[in-house]
Enzyme design. Structure first.
Site, PDB file in Angstrom:
ATOM      1  CG  ASP A 110      -2.165   0.982   1.304  1.00 16.34           C
ATOM      2  OD1 ASP A 110      -2.281   1.433   0.145  1.00 16.34           O
ATOM      3  OD2 ASP A 110      -2.905   1.084   1.941  1.00 16.34           O
TER       4      ASP A 110
ATOM      5  CD1 TRP B  18       7.617   6.352  -2.372  1.00 16.58           C
ATOM      6  CD2 TRP B  18       7.378   6.653  -4.620  1.00 16.58           C
ATOM      7  NE1 TRP B  18       8.906   6.553  -3.247  1.00 16.58           N
ATOM      8  CE2 TRP B  18       8.549   6.537  -4.325  1.00 16.58           C
ATOM      9  CE3 TRP B  18       6.616   6.878  -6.006  1.00 16.58           C
ATOM     10  CZ2 TRP B  18       9.596   6.693  -5.633  1.00 16.58           C
ATOM     11  CZ3 TRP B  18       7.630   7.041  -7.228  1.00 16.58           C
ATOM     12  CH2 TRP B  18       9.108   6.646  -6.662  1.00 16.58           C
TER      13      TRP B  18
ATOM     14  NE  ARG C 291      -3.973   6.603  -7.676  1.00 15.56           N
ATOM     15  CZ  ARG C 291      -4.097   6.438  -6.429  1.00 15.56           C
ATOM     16  NH1 ARG C 291      -3.724   7.290  -5.519  1.00 15.56           N
ATOM     17  NH2 ARG C 291      -4.026   5.139  -6.003  1.00 15.56           N
TER      18      ARG C 291
ATOM     19  CB  SER D 155      -8.933  -5.477  -3.431  1.00 17.02           C
ATOM     20  OG  SER D 155      -9.425  -4.167  -3.513  1.00 17.02           O
TER      21      SER D 155
ATOM     22  CD  GLU E   5     -13.033  -4.642  -1.893  1.00 16.12           C
ATOM     23  OE1 GLU E   5     -12.111  -5.447  -2.128  1.00 16.12           O
ATOM     24  OE2 GLU E   5     -13.852  -5.849  -1.199  1.00 16.12           O
ATOM     25  CG  ASN E   6      -7.436  -2.273  -5.818  1.00 17.62           C
ATOM     26  OD1 ASN E   6      -6.709  -3.047  -5.522  1.00 17.62           O
ATOM     27  ND2 ASN E   6      -8.032  -1.260  -4.779  1.00 17.62           N
ATOM     28  CD1 TRP E   7     -12.340  -5.840  -9.861  1.00 17.92           C
ATOM     29  CD2 TRP E   7     -11.887  -5.224 -11.604  1.00 17.92           C
ATOM     30  NE1 TRP E   7     -11.899  -7.032 -10.200  1.00 17.92           N
ATOM     31  CE2 TRP E   7     -11.504  -6.474 -11.588  1.00 17.92           C
ATOM     32  CE3 TRP E   7     -11.373  -4.493 -13.016  1.00 17.92           C
ATOM     33  CZ2 TRP E   7     -10.450  -7.115 -12.501  1.00 17.92           C
ATOM     34  CZ3 TRP E   7     -10.431  -5.117 -13.917  1.00 17.92           C
ATOM     35  CH2 TRP E   7     -10.163  -6.622 -13.352  1.00 17.92           C
TER      36      TRP E   7
ATOM     37  NE  ARG F  16      -7.395   1.802  -6.196  1.00 17.92           N
ATOM     38  CZ  ARG F  16      -6.158   2.049  -5.511  1.00 17.92           C
ATOM     39  NH1 ARG F  16      -5.155   2.338  -6.259  1.00 17.92           N
ATOM     40  NH2 ARG F  16      -6.103   2.006  -4.068  1.00 17.92           N
TER      41      ARG F  16
ATOM     42  CD  GLU G 254       2.207 -13.289  15.830  1.00 20.03           C
ATOM     43  OE1 GLU G 254       2.435 -12.019  16.211  1.00 20.03           O
ATOM     44  OE2 GLU G 254       2.057 -14.219  16.256  1.00 20.03           O
TER      45      GLU G 254
HETATM   46  C1  FPP Z   1      -1.640   0.100  -3.689  1.00 19.12           C
HETATM   47  O1  FPP Z   1      -1.417   1.529  -3.531  1.00 19.12           O
HETATM   48  C2  FPP Z   1      -1.115  -0.736  -4.466  1.00 19.12           C
HETATM   49  C3  FPP Z   1      -2.073  -1.462  -5.610  1.00 19.12           C
HETATM   50  C4  FPP Z   1      -3.258  -1.151  -5.461  1.00 19.12           C
HETATM   51  C5  FPP Z   1      -1.126  -1.952  -6.608  1.00 19.12           C
HETATM   52  C6  FPP Z   1      -0.183  -2.824  -6.411  1.00 19.12           C
HETATM   53  C7  FPP Z   1       0.335  -3.282  -7.542  1.00 19.12           C
HETATM   54  C8  FPP Z   1       1.750  -3.148  -7.798  1.00 19.12           C
HETATM   55  C9  FPP Z   1       2.738  -2.715  -6.988  1.00 19.12           C
HETATM   56  C10 FPP Z   1       2.065  -3.746  -9.365  1.00 19.12           C
HETATM   57  C11 FPP Z   1       2.755  -4.897  -9.519  1.00 19.12           C
HETATM   58  C12 FPP Z   1       2.429  -6.307  -8.910  1.00 19.12           C
HETATM   59  C13 FPP Z   1       2.921  -7.341  -9.198  1.00 19.12           C
HETATM   60  C14 FPP Z   1       2.739  -8.540  -8.504  1.00 19.12           C
HETATM   61  C15 FPP Z   1       3.825  -7.244 -10.606  1.00 19.12           C
HETATM   62  P1  FPP Z   1      -2.567   2.511  -3.542  1.00 19.12           P
HETATM   63  O2  FPP Z   1      -2.486   2.906  -5.075  1.00 19.12           O
HETATM   64  O3  FPP Z   1      -3.745   2.192  -2.755  1.00 19.12           O
HETATM   65  O4  FPP Z   1      -1.655   3.719  -2.662  1.00 19.12           O
HETATM   66  P2  FPP Z   1      -2.307   4.905  -2.061  1.00 19.12           P
HETATM   67  O5  FPP Z   1      -3.170   4.206  -0.925  1.00 19.12           O
HETATM   68  O6  FPP Z   1      -1.253   5.767  -1.534  1.00 19.12           O
HETATM   69  O7  FPP Z   1      -3.271   5.634  -2.934  1.00 19.12           O
END
Ligand code: FPP
Length: 240
Positions: free
Chosen positions: A16, A21, A29, A61, A63-65, A67, A206
């Site tokens: 996360d 970042w 993003r 996730s 839920e990420n759909w 976005r 844990e």
């Molecule tokens: C959460 O940060 C991160 C994600 C929803 C995506 C994670 C995916 C990768 C790192 C891509 C690569 C993965 C693999 C396995 C090759 P966020 O976008 O929710 O950050 P925020 O909370 O700061 O907005």
């Protein structure tokens, strides 16, 4: 090889903080997600070096759909690219690659790259890397319950088996069947919740929370989480 019992068998990570970042640097993003792939590589290699047998990552996730469409498609594109690029590393490090989740929602190209990567690494034995895509804990419990109910409806002789069913038997219906429950769950970026992740499987995991954003979470941070885990006293509800 004698096993070091202080090293978790299964480490799972809720990655996360990619968006924050990028925002801190005045970038899109997507740049955070791209940098996050570098952390995936660093942690995967460190996990193999440390003798972790299963590393799992919550990459997308259910839920990420929800976005924005652009972000979803660039994330999917990034996954396809990462898989194609990382295949040689998986093979040279003996990493078996597995994707779990509601794959019906993934597009055809991503699904065929996943199948190819899973097929080519199926015989690798050093470590299993599980990527959860289009996954949620409630989805997993629901699909297990549906499958069991449908099997019992089609074959009434199963009813006694259902009545006597154990926790272990039901675990066999979860998408994670055959994978040990996570010993250690890491969540980056300062959020202190499980967010519908491995709800059934996290019963005795844990938890390790860090403020570090995922793109900054590299070998040193991974080692710090393992060191913290080694200090924990796991009692599983019993008195020692
Ligand atoms: C959460 O940060 C991160 C994600 C929803 C995506 C994670 C995916 C990768 C790192 C891509 C690569 C993965 C693999 C396995 C090759 P966020 O976008 O929710 O950050 P925020 O909370 O700061 O907005």
């Amino acid at each position: 090889m004698e096993r070091n019992y202080k090293i978790p068998v299964h480490v799972s990570i809720i990655m996360d903080g990619n968006g924050r970042w990028a925002k801190e640097r005045g970038r899109e993003r997507f740049c955070g997600h791209a940098e996050g792939v570098e952390s995936v590589r660093a942690c995967t290699e460190e996990a193999v070096r440390k003798g972790v047998r299963y590393l799992s990552l919550f990459a997308f996730s259910e839920e990420n759909w929800n976005r924005p469409r652009d972000e979803v498609s660039s994330l999917m594109e990034l996954m396809v690219k990462a898989m194609v690029n990382e295949l040689p590393t998986f093979l040279s490090n003996g990493i078996r690659f597995v994707v779990l989740g509601n794959r019906e929602r993934l597009d055809g190209r991503l699904n065929s790259e996943i199948d190819e990567c899973m097929r080519r690494t199926a015989a690798c034995v050093n470590m299993t890397l599980v990527v959860f895509l289009s996954y949620s804990g409630r989805w997993d419990i629901l699909q297990a319950a549906k499958r069991l109910a449908l099997e019992a409806a089609a074959d009434p002789s199963m009813v006694p088996k259902v009545k006597d069913m154990t926790i272990e038997d039901f675990s066999g219906y979860m998408s994670t069947a055959g994978i040990p429950d996570p010993d250690l769950i890491i969540r980056t970026s300062g959020e202190l919740r499980i967010s519908n992740y491995l709800l059934w499987q996290c019963a005795y995991s844990e938890m390790y929370f860090t403020d570090t954003l995922w793109p900054d979470f590299r070998e040193g941070e991974f080692d710090a989480a393992l060191a913290e885990y080694a200090k924990r006293d796991r009692r599983y509800g019993k008195v020692k």
